[in-house]
Design an enzyme around this catalytic site. Structure first.
Site, PDB file in Angstrom:
ATOM      1  N   ILE A  91      -7.673 -27.380   2.943  1.00 23.91           N
ATOM      2  CA  ILE A  91      -7.081 -26.247   2.227  1.00 23.91           C
ATOM      3  C   ILE A  91      -7.872 -24.986   2.570  1.00 23.91           C
ATOM      4  O   ILE A  91      -9.099 -24.950   2.436  1.00 23.91           O
ATOM      5  CB  ILE A  91      -7.082 -26.473   0.706  1.00 23.91           C
ATOM      6  CG1 ILE A  91      -6.316 -27.754   0.362  1.00 23.91           C
ATOM      7  CG2 ILE A  91      -6.465 -25.278  -0.007  1.00 23.91           C
ATOM      8  CD1 ILE A  91      -6.313 -28.090  -1.114  1.00 23.91           C
TER       9      ILE A  91
ATOM     10  N   TYR B 133     -14.947  14.815  22.314  1.00 22.43           N
ATOM     11  CA  TYR B 133     -15.130  16.217  21.944  1.00 22.43           C
ATOM     12  C   TYR B 133     -14.114  17.095  22.677  1.00 22.43           C
ATOM     13  O   TYR B 133     -14.025  17.084  23.898  1.00 22.43           O
ATOM     14  CB  TYR B 133     -16.547  16.692  22.286  1.00 22.43           C
ATOM     15  CG  TYR B 133     -16.692  18.203  22.321  1.00 22.43           C
ATOM     16  CD1 TYR B 133     -16.233  18.977  21.259  1.00 22.43           C
ATOM     17  CD2 TYR B 133     -17.258  18.845  23.426  1.00 22.43           C
ATOM     18  CE1 TYR B 133     -16.344  20.363  21.291  1.00 22.43           C
ATOM     19  CE2 TYR B 133     -17.375  20.232  23.462  1.00 22.43           C
ATOM     20  CZ  TYR B 133     -16.908  20.978  22.392  1.00 22.43           C
ATOM     21  OH  TYR B 133     -17.002  22.351  22.411  1.00 22.43           O
TER      22      TYR B 133
ATOM     23  N   CYS C  22       0.824  -1.215   0.000  1.00 22.87           N
ATOM     24  CA  CYS C  22       0.000   0.000   0.000  1.00 22.87           C
ATOM     25  C   CYS C  22       0.857   1.264   0.000  1.00 22.87           C
ATOM     26  O   CYS C  22       0.369   2.338  -0.347  1.00 22.87           O
ATOM     27  CB  CYS C  22      -0.924   0.006   1.212  1.00 22.87           C
ATOM     28  SG  CYS C  22      -2.162  -1.316   1.187  1.00 22.87           S
TER      29      CYS C  22
ATOM     30  N   ASP D 221      -6.966 -11.310  -1.049  1.00 21.40           N
ATOM     31  CA  ASP D 221      -7.533 -10.795  -2.287  1.00 21.40           C
ATOM     32  C   ASP D 221      -7.988 -11.880  -3.247  1.00 21.40           C
ATOM     33  O   ASP D 221      -8.733 -11.597  -4.190  1.00 21.40           O
ATOM     34  CB  ASP D 221      -6.505  -9.926  -3.017  1.00 21.40           C
ATOM     35  CG  ASP D 221      -6.082  -8.702  -2.226  1.00 21.40           C
ATOM     36  OD1 ASP D 221      -6.676  -8.462  -1.155  1.00 21.40           O
ATOM     37  OD2 ASP D 221      -5.172  -7.993  -2.672  1.00 21.40           O
TER      38      ASP D 221
END
Length: 563
Positions: free
Chosen positions: A285, A433, A48, A290
């Protein structure tokens, strides 16, 4: 008692899913024999980061390599063999045939359990010139090195990027740092296909603001190599040539399924079929990453999801299940983010366009809150669009674009989607916040408020793509200030500022529908509540004029200067 026979675990593929499986397996069983075969020269590397290494943001390519075979062996006692390709699987004998790079000899390696983690390969479209020496894909470290070597040897200042998805946008961003002339050639009407077209509008403006030549709806006829006295070109079917010394093709990927197919494992439409335990149709298996199809939480359908996060988690789960821990994969929600020059774009789940194509009938709302408290310096508005079920409010997808705080909000929404939350739940989320980081009403809360108002019937909205303008259409009321209107407005709109609406109600025709709008939607909502309680058939424009302006709805925009 006889000693336990060590398990023989063989893993095909040594990047994200494969190495995650291997190291998890070692942590679970110190006695197991674990062998990883990687056909490339590197394992455990961060692909990446490759676009950023190409552009020099990452200074040293070595930073992408997280582990070496020797380091993995020293720490985990795992036999990692690089430049070794698994050619076939003999399921009956529980062996794999392996060949070293540059060798003709075949080695048979036995296994008790086998994990396939072969990833995906770049798709090269059938375009004339796609195999020219100045045309590259960009997925692996060797790909990166080839591009760098070509630039070092041949020079060049012009780069054409074919594909405006994740990698294409990241490459454009990174190469811009090198001062190159960049063109992006995208087949679709907008970049970043997971988005709806209106959310892509700000990206197009940002890309062009950085002097990148962006071509949309582009059809390529051929690629021409540079000559001694002539530049390389990407030629479109309409005859328009794009000068390019270097061409990078990033138009998507295809799962690597050939090994699984040869072994007669079950293959789906986009990848190898696995169950929730990452098992293929052969119980000994497993497959991850991907190359597989896994369940999407929103649709329940099996889809390919090419992201490193799911691949790593799936590798870990495969090892868990092999060593007796029955932990099922919970499915994907498709969370992603991408840097596009000074903007960040992120999404989770499905876009409205995709939901409609799949047969859903969603509702959706758009808000434009600041990334942190507006009174604290440096705040920037974002656009956040959330889709949800009409009947239940269940979250179906979200998209966001802005300068800061985008990944944070999409991560919150991704967590909510994994938990099966609804728009009503977003109202109640308690999020951090402090003025430098957020607001008392976080953008996620704001989306929840607006969506819940819609679900409860407190407001009715219309989206810009559904707005019809003309003298015979609905009455359009712009409730912004005259100063705001002077910078642009929707044709045929009458300007009645919100604070003067009550005293001017009589000027509106109760027999015709009224569309109210402001800049981002809030004042329009207040105007809606006033008119609704006075008996008008009224709708508020979702996202206000900002969504019209940035969403590319040119027909709905009128500049005061043109009158």
């Amino acid at each position: 008692m006889p000693s336990k026979v060590p398990m023989r675990l063989v893993i095909v593929g040594g990047v994200a899913g494969g190495m995650s499986a291997a190291t998890r397996a070692r942590r679970l069983d110190e006695t197991a024999s674990i062998t990883v075969f990687e056909r490339g020269s590197y394992v455990s590397y961060a692909n990446c980061g490759i676009p950023y290494a190409l552009g020099g943001v990452i200074k040293d390519d070595a930073a992408l390599v997280l582990q070496t075979p020797q380091a993995v062996n020293d720490r985990f006692n795992i036999d990692v063999q690089i430049n070794k390709e698994v050619l076939s699987i003999n399921r009956e004998n529980h062996t794999v045939d392996v060949r070293a790079k540059g060798s003709e000899s075949i080695q048979q390696v036995p296994y008790d359990k086998l994990i396939l983690s072969q990833g995906a390969e770049p798709f090269r479209p059938p375009i004339g010139g796609i195999d020219l020496p100045n045309v590259f894909t960009l997925q692996t470290i060797p790909d990166l090195q080839k591009v760098k070597a070509y630039l070092a040897e041949h020079g060049g200042t012009r780069v054409a990027i074919i594909g405006g998805g994740f990698i294409g946008l990241e490459v454009a961003d990174a190469l811009h740092n090198l001062g190159l002339e960049i063109s992006i050639v995208e087949y679709m009407p907008h970049v970043f296909p997971p988005l709806d077209a209106d959310l892509a509008g700000p990206l197009h403006a940002e890309i062009r603001r950085h002097n990148v030549n962006l071509l949309l709806n582009a059809r390529i006829e051929k690629i021409e190599a540079p000559g001694i006295d002539t530049p390389g070109r990407v030629v479109l079917v309409d005859g328009v040539p794009i000068l390019a010394d270097l061409v990078i093709v990033v138009v998507g990927i295809r799962a690597r399924t050939s090994l699984a197919e040869k072994a007669n494992l079950k293959i789906g439409k986009t990848g190898v079929t696995v169950n929730p335990f990452m098992q293929t149709s052969d119980p000994d298996i497993y497959a991850v990453g991907d190359m597989i199809e896994s369940e999407h939480r929103i649709t329940g359908r099996a889809l390919q999801l090419a992201l490193a996060g799911p691949a790593n988690r799936q590798g870990r789960l495969a090892a868990d299940n092999i060593f007796g821990r029955k932990i099922s994969y919970r499915g994907n929600v498709g969370t992603s983010a991408c840097k596009v020059f000074n903007l960040t774009v992120a999404s989770v789940g499905f876009s409205v366009t995709s939901l409609l194509q799949m047969g859903f009938d969603p509702l959706w709302v758009t808000v434009h809150p600041p990334d942190h408290a507006g009174y604290y310096p440096g705040s920037h508005p974002m656009t956040l669009k959330v889709a949800f079920e009409k009947e239940t409010g269940r979250l179906l997808g979200a998209q966001a674009v802005g300068t800061a705080g985008i990944d944070k909000r999409i991560d919150v929404l991704a967590t909510a989607m994994q938990a099966g939350m609804t728009m009503f739940d977003l109202e109640h989320l308690e999020l951090a916040y402090a003025p430098p980081y957020g607001s008392a009403k976080d953008p996620v809360n704001m989306a929840g408020f607006v969506g819940s108002n819609l679900l409860r019937g407190d407001v009715n909205i219309i989206h810009a793509e559904d707005l019809k303008i003309g003298q015979d259409a609905a009455q359009i009321v712009d409730v912004r200030s005259p100063g705001e209107v002077s910078r642009g407005y929707i044709p045929y709109a009458v300007n009645i500022p919100l604070n003067k609406l009550r005293e001017n109600v009589s000027t509106l025709d109760k027999g015709r529908r009224v569309v109210v709008y402001c800049q981002v939607g809030y004042r329009g909502y207040l105007a809606y509540r006033i008119l609704k309680q006075k008996g008008f058939d009224v709708v508020n424009l979702d996202g206000g004029y900002k969504s019209v302006l940035e969403g590319g709805f040119k027909a709905l925009q009128t500049s005061r200067e043109k009158l």
